[in-house]
Design an enzyme around this catalytic site. Structure first.
Site, short mmCIF file in Angstrom:
data_model
loop_
_atom_site.label_atom_id
_atom_site.label_comp_id
_atom_site.label_asym_id
_atom_site.label_seq_id
_atom_site.Cartn_x
_atom_site.Cartn_y
_atom_site.Cartn_z
N GLU A 32 -4.63 -6.13 2.74
CA GLU A 32 -3.45 -6.80 3.28
C GLU A 32 -3.42 -8.30 2.95
O GLU A 32 -2.37 -8.86 2.64
CB GLU A 32 -3.34 -6.60 4.80
CG GLU A 32 -2.89 -5.21 5.21
CD GLU A 32 -4.00 -4.17 5.20
OE1 GLU A 32 -5.17 -4.55 5.02
OE2 GLU A 32 -3.70 -2.98 5.38
N GLU B 170 0.84 -1.20 0.00
CA GLU B 170 0.00 0.00 0.00
C GLU B 170 0.87 1.25 0.00
O GLU B 170 1.77 1.38 0.84
CB GLU B 170 -0.91 -0.01 1.24
CG GLU B 170 -1.94 -1.12 1.18
CD GLU B 170 -2.49 -1.50 2.55
OE1 GLU B 170 -2.29 -0.73 3.51
OE2 GLU B 170 -3.11 -2.57 2.65
N HIS C 55 -1.34 0.64 16.17
CA HIS C 55 -0.26 0.93 15.22
C HIS C 55 1.11 0.83 15.89
O HIS C 55 2.05 1.48 15.46
CB HIS C 55 -0.40 2.33 14.63
CG HIS C 55 -1.58 2.51 13.73
ND1 HIS C 55 -2.85 2.62 14.19
CD2 HIS C 55 -1.66 2.58 12.37
CE1 HIS C 55 -3.69 2.78 13.17
NE2 HIS C 55 -3.00 2.75 12.05
#
Lengths: 328, 317
Positions: A60, A29, A129
């Site tokens: 993904e 990406e 994250h």
């Protein structure tokens, strides 16, 4: 030797391998014109074009399937998952398919791919994250797991991973991307499954991974001023592990502190501790094997809370000092 | 299609039927370790689809993959040996029924995960395109897989990059016990193709020639760089999902009604009607198929078990 960043070292490895072997391509990406969320692939789109630096939709699992299928049929892809947290979305293909295809086919296939992904906290990105999920993949036979801690290792290990005939999970660290270090300009490889002693010492062994190698080296420098000589060993490849330098170091120092960022429970430290306890180094231990790892909690957003969720230099200094002084 | 090819398709369908009936018998005799998923009643789908390919084209198969494997030209002895977990099998006994693969023959593997092959087909398609090879990849999956995330990611990626992929959905109307009537709010799975910008068509999966025609059109499209297609073969599995299935979710009448739509009997009758075959020749083909499977099973039974010293071989290259 010239110094470049960890990020530049990775990019140079990718560029040189793509120049050398037309089967190598990048897919992920925003890896194209954007240059990757952390800038690792910046400029490669311009140099190699959209056919070899392939931007994907936010898919993904699709990326993982794409590198699996391409590797199975003659290519040597390098995938990128923007944050290691999203490896969860790619896991079906990595764990059930890529890791097992060669074995299930009776050895009648090879899957030469690399899946790059940044792990770790320290950027204020909070719980979804910031994870360090390396041990999930360490647990899967058929996958190799690599975690470079320096720019030099990043380049040499990435080239070796691209040339390896197995699926390699290549885990980078966000806080290392801007770290500079000496890196040769010409292509070179660091063989996978070679642990390295990053600093020699006789009082205590610290086995650390990824950003914790850097913090452990800083801690070792501070402790040296107090007269405590720490030996820092970096496994570099977590699976399959080159255990011998770790065992040899523990036999020399008799004390070992294991440091990683991932949560302590079920983390790689448990595996290292068990391995040392099962080895001939057991008889040389003068203190319990000690682990310093991330707390068993999601990474918090708040700067102070985040800082204290994972080991920092001062924690390593304190724990290593206790261990070296026989207080553990 | 010429007569020889039609007869070959009939032979393949009988061979699949014979293999699976024999597999069932071996299971009943306690000779099979593990489970199996039989495609009895679905032979028209496997044979018709693969008939549209060239020998150098590739397939990705499913857990219900014996038919795909045979139609792709597998060596019956090595296939039977793998089914029995023997060292002489395609995967040296490592894979079994659910993972038979023959990469040299273009079969990139059956798959134990529903929908597992759909994203892999994207990579294979990409690989073919990047290497500028004149091949296509045909990816089988069932109706159940069409409700998984990989279906969405895979079909979209194949479509945006115009990859040479043919997605073949074998809709046998049940995902284990969950019927398509309960699992889909749309009448046809192929309707979903429009959402990805690719053609979608539903055909009678028990009509081997209809399947062949539909897949041939998709293959032509894929090979000429126009991109992927979705072909839905509407069919029915006569047997349960696997060996543990007591068929409590459907009626005996329903199963019997589909047995009357047997794809093999139907094609055989057509060939006889067309004058391509006599009754006698048809019987001979049927008999030869069963004999070939018996001989493959004899080979498999006589084959050695894998060597224990080799247990970890193949984990890493």
């Amino acid at each position: 030797m010239r110094e470049i960043t960890y990020s530049e070292a990775l990019r140079e490895a990718l560029r040189q391998e793509m120049q050398r072997d037309e089967r190598v391509f990048i897919i992920g990406e925003d890896v194209g014109i954007y240059g990757g969320a952390f800038g690792v692939t910046r400029g490669l789109f311009k140099e190699f074009g959209e056919e070899r630096v392939i931007d994907t939709p936010i898919s993904e699992l699709g990326i993982a399937g794409a590198i699996t299928g391409a590797a199975l049929t003659g290519m040597r892809p390098v995938g990128e998952i923007m944050f290691m947290d999203f490896m969860t979305l790619a896991s079906e293909q990595l764990v059930n398919q890529a890791a097992k295809i060669r074995f299930m086919f009776g050895g009648n296939a090879t899957l030469p791919f690399v899946m790059r992904t940044p792990a770790g906290s320290g950027t204020g990105a909070a719980a979804q994250h910031s994870q360090s999920l390396e041990n999930w993949f360490v647990h899967i036979p058929g996958l190799k797991v690599v975690m470079p801690s320096t720019p030099y290792d990043a380049k040499g290990l990435l080239i070796a991973s691209i040339r390896d005939d197995n699926p390699v999970i290549f885990i980078e660290h966000k806080l290392l991307y801007k770290i500079k270090g000496p890196v040769p300009e010409e292509p070179y490889t660091i063989p996978l499954s070679t642990s390295e002693v990053k600093r020699s010492g006789q009082d205590l062994t610290v086995v650390a991974t990824s950003v914790m190698v850097k913090r452990s080296l800083e801690a070792a420098a501070q402790l040296a001023a107090e007269g405590i000589e720490v030996e820092v060993v970096d496994p570099r490849t977590l699976k399959p592990l080159d255990a011998e330098p770790i065992i040899r170091s523990v036999m020399k120092t008799g004390r070992v502190l294991i440091v990683h960022e991932a949560c302590k429970t079920g983390g790689y430290g448990g595996e290292l501790a068990a391995l040392i306890a099962e080895s001939e180094a057991f008889d040389y231990l003068e203190a319990p094997i000690v682990r310093l790892a991330g707390r068993d909690m999601p990474i918090p957003y708040n700067r102070t809370l985040e800082y204290h969720a994972v080991p920092q230099v001062e924690n390593i200094v304190a724990k290593a000092r206790e261990l070296a002084q026989g207080r553990i | 299609m010429n007569i020889e090819k039609k007869i070959e398709l009939l032979r393949q369908m009988y061979t699949i039927r014979a293999f699976e009936e024999q597999a069932e018998q071996l299971y009943a005799l306690g000779k099979i370790h593990g489970t199996m998923h039989l495609s009895i009643g679905m032979e028209g789908s496997a044979v018709g689809a693969i008939a549209a390919l060239r020998p150098d084209d590739l397939i990705l198969s499913t857990h219900r993959g014996h038919g795909h494997c045979i139609a792709k030209g597998a060596d019956l002895q090595r296939m039977a040996a793998e089914f029995m977990g023997k060292a002489t099998g395609y995967c040296r006994g490592r894979g079994g029924s659910m993972h038979i693969a023959d990469p040299e023959g273009g079969n990139l593997g059956a798959n134990g995960v529903v929908g597992g092959g759909i994203p892999i087909a994207v990579g294979v398609g990409l690989s073919i395109k990047m290497q500028k090879r004149d091949q296509v990849i045909l990816c089988f999956f069932g109706d159940g897989a069409a409700n998984l995330g990989p279906f969405h990611e895979g079909l979209n990626m194949a479509a945006i990059w115009k990859l040479p992929v043919i997605y073949v959905c074998e809709n046998n109307q049940y995902a284990m016990s969950c019927s398509t009537r309960r699992a889909f709010a749309i009448p046809r799975i192929s309707d979903r193709a429009a959402a990805y910008g690719m053609p979608g068509v539903t055909v009678d999966g028990n009509d081997v020639l209809a399947v062949y025609e539909a897949v041939s059109a998709a293959v032509k499209r894929a090979r000429t760089g126009e991109g992927p297609s979705l072909v839905e073969n509407f069919t029915y599995r006569w047997r349960g999902h696997s060996k543990s299935d007591a068929n409590v979710y459907r009626t005996r009448e329903e199963i019997e009604s589909w047995k009357k739509k047997c794809p093999i009997q139907r094609f055989r009758a057509l060939l006889i009607k067309e004058g391509a075959l006599t009754e006698e020749r048809a019987k001979q083909i049927e008999q030869q198929s069963y004999t070939a499977i018996e001989s493959a099973v004899t080979f498999a039974e006589a084959s050695p078990e894998p060597n224990l010293e080799s247990i970890e071989e193949g984990v890493y290259a």
